[in-house]
Design a protein around this motif. Structure first.
Motif, PDB file in Angstrom:
ATOM      1  N   ALA A 102       5.947  -7.112   3.271  1.00 51.22           N
ATOM      2  CA  ALA A 102       4.801  -7.285   4.057  1.00 51.22           C
ATOM      3  C   ALA A 102       4.354  -6.374   5.090  1.00 51.22           C
ATOM      4  O   ALA A 102       3.205  -6.072   5.223  1.00 51.22           O
ATOM      5  CB  ALA A 102       5.106  -8.858   4.612  1.00 51.22           C
ATOM      6  N   GLY A 103       5.286  -5.905   5.656  1.00 50.58           N
ATOM      7  CA  GLY A 103       4.957  -4.754   6.748  1.00 50.58           C
ATOM      8  C   GLY A 103       4.236  -3.748   6.220  1.00 50.58           C
ATOM      9  O   GLY A 103       3.125  -3.441   6.956  1.00 50.58           O
ATOM     10  N   VAL A 134       2.447  -3.284   3.672  1.00 50.36           N
ATOM     11  CA  VAL A 134       1.285  -3.626   3.009  1.00 50.36           C
ATOM     12  C   VAL A 134       0.339  -4.021   4.038  1.00 50.36           C
ATOM     13  O   VAL A 134      -0.887  -3.439   3.875  1.00 50.36           O
ATOM     14  CB  VAL A 134       1.374  -4.960   2.043  1.00 50.36           C
ATOM     15  CG1 VAL A 134       0.244  -5.730   1.649  1.00 50.36           C
ATOM     16  CG2 VAL A 134       2.231  -4.615   0.868  1.00 50.36           C
ATOM     17  N   VAL A 135       0.666  -4.500   4.951  1.00 57.01           N
ATOM     18  CA  VAL A 135      -0.333  -5.060   6.245  1.00 57.01           C
ATOM     19  C   VAL A 135      -0.997  -3.823   6.724  1.00 57.01           C
ATOM     20  O   VAL A 135      -2.015  -3.725   7.322  1.00 57.01           O
ATOM     21  CB  VAL A 135       0.271  -6.306   7.001  1.00 57.01           C
ATOM     22  CG1 VAL A 135      -0.379  -6.236   8.372  1.00 57.01           C
ATOM     23  CG2 VAL A 135       0.706  -7.495   6.606  1.00 57.01           C
ATOM     24  N   PHE A 136       0.245  -2.884   7.103  1.00 56.71           N
ATOM     25  CA  PHE A 136      -0.269  -1.565   7.961  1.00 56.71           C
ATOM     26  C   PHE A 136      -1.219  -0.993   6.875  1.00 56.71           C
ATOM     27  O   PHE A 136      -2.104  -0.450   7.607  1.00 56.71           O
ATOM     28  CB  PHE A 136       0.799  -0.937   8.308  1.00 56.71           C
ATOM     29  CG  PHE A 136       0.781   0.443   8.977  1.00 56.71           C
ATOM     30  CD1 PHE A 136       0.400   0.577  10.056  1.00 56.71           C
ATOM     31  CD2 PHE A 136       0.762   1.653   8.172  1.00 56.71           C
ATOM     32  CE1 PHE A 136      -0.043   1.772  10.759  1.00 56.71           C
ATOM     33  CE2 PHE A 136       0.467   2.721   8.629  1.00 56.71           C
ATOM     34  CZ  PHE A 136       0.068   2.784  10.202  1.00 56.71           C
ATOM     35  N   THR A 137      -0.865  -0.951   5.729  1.00 55.36           N
ATOM     36  CA  THR A 137      -1.813  -0.039   4.804  1.00 55.36           C
ATOM     37  C   THR A 137      -3.176  -0.672   4.720  1.00 55.36           C
ATOM     38  O   THR A 137      -4.047  -0.064   4.743  1.00 55.36           O
ATOM     39  CB  THR A 137      -1.398   0.146   3.262  1.00 55.36           C
ATOM     40  OG1 THR A 137       0.118   0.543   3.307  1.00 55.36           O
ATOM     41  CG2 THR A 137      -2.098   0.889   2.560  1.00 55.36           C
ATOM     42  N   LEU A 138      -3.061  -2.104   4.676  1.00 52.33           N
ATOM     43  CA  LEU A 138      -4.623  -2.511   4.516  1.00 52.33           C
ATOM     44  C   LEU A 138      -5.464  -2.361   5.968  1.00 52.33           C
ATOM     45  O   LEU A 138      -6.493  -2.191   5.928  1.00 52.33           O
ATOM     46  CB  LEU A 138      -4.445  -4.112   4.416  1.00 52.33           C
ATOM     47  CG  LEU A 138      -3.952  -4.261   2.893  1.00 52.33           C
ATOM     48  CD1 LEU A 138      -3.807  -5.917   3.135  1.00 52.33           C
ATOM     49  CD2 LEU A 138      -4.763  -4.117   1.937  1.00 52.33           C
ATOM     50  N   ALA A 139      -4.695  -2.213   6.917  1.00 55.49           N
ATOM     51  CA  ALA A 139      -5.380  -1.847   8.337  1.00 55.49           C
ATOM     52  C   ALA A 139      -5.734  -0.691   8.405  1.00 55.49           C
ATOM     53  O   ALA A 139      -6.992  -0.648   9.088  1.00 55.49           O
ATOM     54  CB  ALA A 139      -4.394  -2.235   9.572  1.00 55.49           C
ATOM     55  N   TYR A 197       4.874   3.975   9.129  1.00 53.94           N
ATOM     56  CA  TYR A 197       5.689   3.470   8.180  1.00 53.94           C
ATOM     57  C   TYR A 197       7.331   3.698   8.424  1.00 53.94           C
ATOM     58  O   TYR A 197       8.085   2.730   8.070  1.00 53.94           O
ATOM     59  CB  TYR A 197       5.575   4.429   6.920  1.00 53.94           C
ATOM     60  CG  TYR A 197       4.266   3.648   6.141  1.00 53.94           C
ATOM     61  CD1 TYR A 197       3.990   2.616   5.804  1.00 53.94           C
ATOM     62  CD2 TYR A 197       3.241   5.002   5.969  1.00 53.94           C
ATOM     63  CE1 TYR A 197       2.831   2.251   4.934  1.00 53.94           C
ATOM     64  CE2 TYR A 197       1.851   4.349   5.590  1.00 53.94           C
ATOM     65  CZ  TYR A 197       1.857   3.318   4.926  1.00 53.94           C
ATOM     66  OH  TYR A 197       0.671   2.631   4.448  1.00 53.94           O
ATOM     67  N   SER A 206       6.759   1.817   1.359  1.00 56.28           N
ATOM     68  CA  SER A 206       6.068   2.646   2.412  1.00 56.28           C
ATOM     69  C   SER A 206       5.749   4.031   1.557  1.00 56.28           C
ATOM     70  O   SER A 206       4.646   4.426   1.996  1.00 56.28           O
ATOM     71  CB  SER A 206       7.049   3.020   3.380  1.00 56.28           C
ATOM     72  OG  SER A 206       7.010   1.871   4.503  1.00 56.28           O
TER      73      SER A 206
END
Length: 477
Positions: free
Chosen positions: A46-47, A49-54, A71, A94
């Motif tokens: 989740a970490g 994925v959420v950072f990539t979407l951000a 990452y 990542s």
């Protein structure tokens, strides 16, 4: 106590504070709780994925070297929370997300620039190494925490005074350390003297540990790790030492009791010597005088000598009876038959020929639970003792209490000597009253009353003297 089982449960990373809160021995490996591993696994996916979407809206302007440290931070967090597995998973996730969404050309795993490819490769290698380092650090901390716990346990057992730590305490300590349900210690003498703590969950033990002395320590449940078995063997040796120290303590206590019994017996024999010799001397003198050919005895003098000899024989018989009763009490061979007894009848029989004793025993007293013959012996000893040493009139008073009947023998003499005031109903102190020979009278009273499940106490009589109160339970309604 009964026999038991051994259960080993997953444990979190351990430090000194964890050990104090948990009270057990930490594992030597970095075994994490299932909940913590779940959090690590979820965060590892989740970490990133959420950072990539951000950062996805700015991927055209963002530099790959600027986002890879973020990452990397997510990989470290996943490794700390969940261990090496979640850390490696976060590193792979990542790498793939950064390559697909943030590396040109976008939406493909192809990389058109060598510097970007180098950054991604270095990122993956460093992330994997960090995950391994975090895992190794967790293992090191766990091993250190376990060594501290083991050292503390063995040091505490080693510091304990010989005989102060019982085998039950060592087994209980073992249960608490390993979160056991039970253990069984069997000494070299066999299962008859086995000591068990907890509840045994199966017929066959999971572990059977033998000590060099021939004792065994058995456990039931989940198989243990090698480090657990190492400490368990040490605790088996500690159990064996505690067992033998307990045996030594028992032998020492038994020897001390025998020494004390010999001392008391010697003191009693020395004390009764005077009381035995006095009536014998009187009897000897009376018989010798009556057999003498010199002179003639008047009828009155002859009668006085015979009466004196008869009294001395009675006194000697009473003393011998007391000695026999005392020996039965000390040997535990006294036969007691408890039954409802009317105190007024017992007191009347004991004092039927005594005109030097006043009686105050109500006829409506409830029945007391006692052995009638032993109760008569108690009253005879107390009354004889009070009349012989009291001076003045001796009183026998009975009163009913809430759940007992009290019989008090009251005299107005010098009272009990100071050396017997703490416990006058034992033979150790030597004498009933100042200037007498044997401490049998009150000692026998104490033994007989206790045998009848009663109590006896001595107090000072107001104005001088001693009051001995015998308390017996009343018959249940």
């Amino acid at each position: 106590m009964s026999r038991g089982s051994w259960t080993v449960r997953p444990m979190p990373l351990w430090d000194a504070d964890d050990m104090e809160q948990r009270g057990g021995v930490p594992a030597s490996t970095s075994r994490l709780s299932p909940g913590r591993r779940r959090v690590g696994l979820i965060g590892s996916v989740a970490g990133p994925v959420v950072f990539t979407l951000a950062v996805l809206p700015w991927r055209g302007d963002a530099d790959l070297g600027a986002v890879l440290p973020a990452y990397f931070l997510l990989v470290v967090v996943a490794a700390v929370l969940g261990g090496m597995g979640p850390g490696l998973l976060a590193a792979i996730a990542s790498f793939l997300l950064a390559n697909w969404f943030l590396t040109r050309p976008f939406d493909t795993l192809a990389v058109d620039r060598s510097d970007a490819l180098a950054q991604l490769v270095v990122f993956v290698v460093v992330a994997v190494l960090v995950s391994l380092v975090v895992e190794a650090g967790a293992r090191t901390r766990a091993v250190a925490a376990r060594r501290v716990a083991e050292t503390e346990v063995m040091s505490r057992l080693a510091r304990s005074r010989v005989g102060s730590t019982s085998i039950e305490e060592v087994l209980t300590e073992t249960m608490q350390l390993f979160e056991l349900d039970g253990v069984v210690f069997t000494p070299p003498d066999g299962p008859v003297d086995a000591v068990s703590v907890g509840v045994r969950s199966g017929s066959e033990p999971t572990h059977l540990i033998e000590t060099t002395a021939g004792s065994t320590l058995e456990t039931w449940g989940t198989p243990s790790f090698a480090d657990d078995l190492h400490l368990l063997r040490s605790l088996a040796d500690a159990s064996d030492r505690a067992w033998h120290e307990q045996l030594l303590e028992r032998e020492a206590s038994r020897a001390a009791a025998l020494d004390e019994a010999d001392r008391v017996r010697t003191a009693l024999l020395a004390a009764v010597g005077h009381d035995l010799r006095t009536p014998l001397a009187v009897i000897k003198a009376a018989v010798t005088g009556l057999r003498s050919d010199e002179g003639s005895w008047a009828d009155g003098d002859r009668e006085d000598l015979l009466e004196t000899a008869d009294d001395s024989v009675d006194r000697l018989t009473s003393l011998i009876d007391n000695l026999l009763a005392m020996s039965r009490i000390e040997a535990g061979a006294l036969l007691v038959r408890l039954e409802p007894v009317a105190l007024v009848e017992v007191v009347s029989r004991v004092l039927i020929d005594r005109d030097d004793v006043t009686i105050e025993v109500p006829d409506d007293l409830p029945l007391a639970m006692a052995d009638e013959a032993l109760l008569e012996r108690v009253l005879v000893n107390l009354v004889d003792n009070a009349v012989r040493h009291g001076g003045g009139v001796t009183e026998v008073v009975a009163r009913v209490q809430a759940d007992s009947v009290d019989v008090a023998v009251i005299d107005h003499g010098p009272g009990l000597p100071a050396n017997r005031s703490s416990d006058p109903f034992t033979a150790q102190s030597g004498s009933d009253r100042v200037g007498t020979g044997a401490g049998l009278g009150l000692a026998i009273v104490g033994g007989l009353v206790r045998a009848m499940s009663g109590t006896v106490e001595a107090t000072s009589t107001p104005g001088g003297g001693a009051t001995v109160t015998v308390r017996l339970p009343v018959k249940a309604p």
